[in-house]
Scaffold this motif. Sequence first.
Motif, PDB file in Angstrom:
ATOM      1  N   ASN A  31      -5.780  -6.032  -2.837  1.00 48.18           N
ATOM      2  CA  ASN A  31      -6.984  -5.924  -1.993  1.00 48.18           C
ATOM      3  C   ASN A  31      -8.168  -6.503  -2.785  1.00 48.18           C
ATOM      4  OD1 ASN A  31      -5.940  -4.263   0.122  1.00 48.18           O
ATOM      5  ND2 ASN A  31      -6.267  -2.312  -1.033  1.00 48.18           N
ATOM      6  N   ASN A  51      -9.275   5.443  14.894  1.00 46.88           N
ATOM      7  CA  ASN A  51      -9.104   6.605  14.487  1.00 46.88           C
ATOM      8  C   ASN A  51     -10.079   7.574  14.786  1.00 46.88           C
ATOM      9  OD1 ASN A  51      -7.222   8.313  12.561  1.00 46.88           O
ATOM     10  ND2 ASN A  51      -7.245   6.499  11.223  1.00 46.88           N
ATOM     11  N   ASP A  55     -10.289  -0.159  14.650  1.00 47.78           N
ATOM     12  CA  ASP A  55      -9.858  -0.171  13.115  1.00 47.78           C
ATOM     13  C   ASP A  55      -8.550  -1.018  13.122  1.00 47.78           C
ATOM     14  OD1 ASP A  55     -11.268   1.894  11.912  1.00 47.78           O
ATOM     15  OD2 ASP A  55     -10.168   3.347  13.287  1.00 47.78           O
ATOM     16  N   ASN A  84      -8.950  -2.325   6.757  1.00 45.95           N
ATOM     17  CA  ASN A  84      -8.660  -1.321   5.417  1.00 45.95           C
ATOM     18  C   ASN A  84      -7.532  -0.549   5.904  1.00 45.95           C
ATOM     19  OD1 ASN A  84      -8.835   1.062   3.985  1.00 45.95           O
ATOM     20  ND2 ASN A  84     -11.201   0.636   3.835  1.00 45.95           N
ATOM     21  N   LEU A  85      -6.507  -0.568   4.915  1.00 46.29           N
ATOM     22  CA  LEU A  85      -5.212  -0.014   5.212  1.00 46.29           C
ATOM     23  C   LEU A  85      -5.026   1.587   5.250  1.00 46.29           C
ATOM     24  CD1 LEU A  85      -2.146  -0.781   5.113  1.00 46.29           C
ATOM     25  CD2 LEU A  85      -2.130  -0.215   2.737  1.00 46.29           C
ATOM     26  N   SER A  86      -6.006   2.223   4.399  1.00 43.28           N
ATOM     27  CA  SER A  86      -6.260   3.524   4.386  1.00 43.28           C
ATOM     28  C   SER A  86      -6.888   3.932   5.583  1.00 43.28           C
ATOM     29  CB  SER A  86      -6.854   4.017   3.087  1.00 43.28           C
ATOM     30  OG  SER A  86      -8.435   3.450   3.288  1.00 43.28           O
ATOM     31  N   SER A  87      -7.706   3.287   6.628  1.00 40.45           N
ATOM     32  CA  SER A  87      -8.233   3.881   7.729  1.00 40.45           C
ATOM     33  C   SER A  87      -7.131   3.802   8.736  1.00 40.45           C
ATOM     34  CB  SER A  87      -9.423   2.803   7.909  1.00 40.45           C
ATOM     35  OG  SER A  87      -8.854   1.710   8.615  1.00 40.45           O
ATOM     36  N   THR A 122      -3.622   4.381   8.014  1.00 46.17           N
ATOM     37  CA  THR A 122      -2.380   5.000   7.932  1.00 46.17           C
ATOM     38  C   THR A 122      -1.841   6.323   8.670  1.00 46.17           C
ATOM     39  OG1 THR A 122      -3.265   6.232   6.065  1.00 46.17           O
ATOM     40  CG2 THR A 122      -2.309   4.332   5.299  1.00 46.17           C
ATOM     41  N   ASP A 149       1.735   2.540   4.917  1.00 45.00           N
ATOM     42  CA  ASP A 149       1.449   2.498   3.380  1.00 45.00           C
ATOM     43  C   ASP A 149       2.594   2.465   2.487  1.00 45.00           C
ATOM     44  OD1 ASP A 149       1.914   4.843   4.257  1.00 45.00           O
ATOM     45  OD2 ASP A 149       1.275   5.969   2.523  1.00 45.00           O
ATOM     46  N   ARG A 156       3.317   0.336  -1.360  1.00 45.28           N
ATOM     47  CA  ARG A 156       3.571   1.380  -2.156  1.00 45.28           C
ATOM     48  C   ARG A 156       3.456   0.903  -3.723  1.00 45.28           C
ATOM     49  NH1 ARG A 156       8.297   2.171  -4.344  1.00 45.28           N
ATOM     50  NH2 ARG A 156       9.873   0.910  -3.491  1.00 45.28           N
ATOM     51  N   LYS A 202       2.040  -1.536  -7.927  1.00 40.99           N
ATOM     52  CA  LYS A 202       1.966  -2.208  -6.282  1.00 40.99           C
ATOM     53  C   LYS A 202       2.793  -3.564  -6.630  1.00 40.99           C
ATOM     54  CE  LYS A 202      -1.519   0.445  -4.430  1.00 40.99           C
ATOM     55  NZ  LYS A 202      -2.786   0.395  -3.642  1.00 40.99           N
TER      56      LYS A 202
END
Length: 283
Positions: free
Chosen positions: A45, A104, A139, A153-156, A158, A165, A169, A202
């Motif tokens: 990232n 989200n 998002d 943003n990947l976390s936003s 999932t 994710d 991983r 990762k």
Amino acid sequence: MNYLIAKLRMRENGCKYRKILATDKMVYPAYTDIVTSSSPYSPDNRVLDDGEWYTIGACSDRIFALDIMKEDMESVDFDSLTSEEYKNIDFLFTMDGDALFFQNVGKARLLSKKGILYVGEKYEYHDNCKQIIINEKPDAIYIKATDSLYFRNLSSITGIFKGIDQLYREATEEETNAFLNENFICLTDGFAVEKVKTANRKRIAAAKDILNRLSAGDRSHIFSYIGDYCPDLKTPDNTFKVGSEDQLKMVLYGIEQRFYTTPVGGEKRIANSVIALPISAHN
């Protein structure tokens, strides 16, 4: 016409999508006005510039693909959202032609309280206002024609795309240990699995997928390529010394083919990120 659709949290089977409203007003600009530049997502990232997004292709065949990405669905396929279902909204998406704009929705954005609304040319008091806050930017954006997903943003996302994710991983303890024991790795200076940190774990997960797709000949070519750019890591046995996180990272960068030489000056460099160029019709 833009259609705002809610996906509900439901345990029972059946359609989990509900139509909120249809509007001829622009909820989001055309995706080409939002995504001015994109690059394939990787575990490394980095900070994105304004207008720059990550992208993932061939989405409909991925583990995280939603049914609305796999099937042709229209707004008429969905029932309208009821007042009782409001509290069960999981996420929203806007259908605008070929594009789906995802957002989200946390509890903080599902407001249900007393309030004053300005509607049309007047103010109205409501003792139980239900209001959903729409973000300035989505998002994620999915384009059906190219089967591509864009996000920043990947976390936003999932919570929307379950399992996305897992594509990026961390390698497990067993996978990391197995990689360090590959026949092209020569561990030195007491380097071991417990010294491998998150970023390299990762990269190992991604490198394993790359190596599994390569033929024996291509693997040999990759190892020669790494040796050309990292001669200090090469041993007389044609393995690579890994005695630190940095040395491991260089081997992993080589597997991802991040090394290149400038055509003018012949300077050897490492690509921070990689964008695949389309093949010219003249080639």
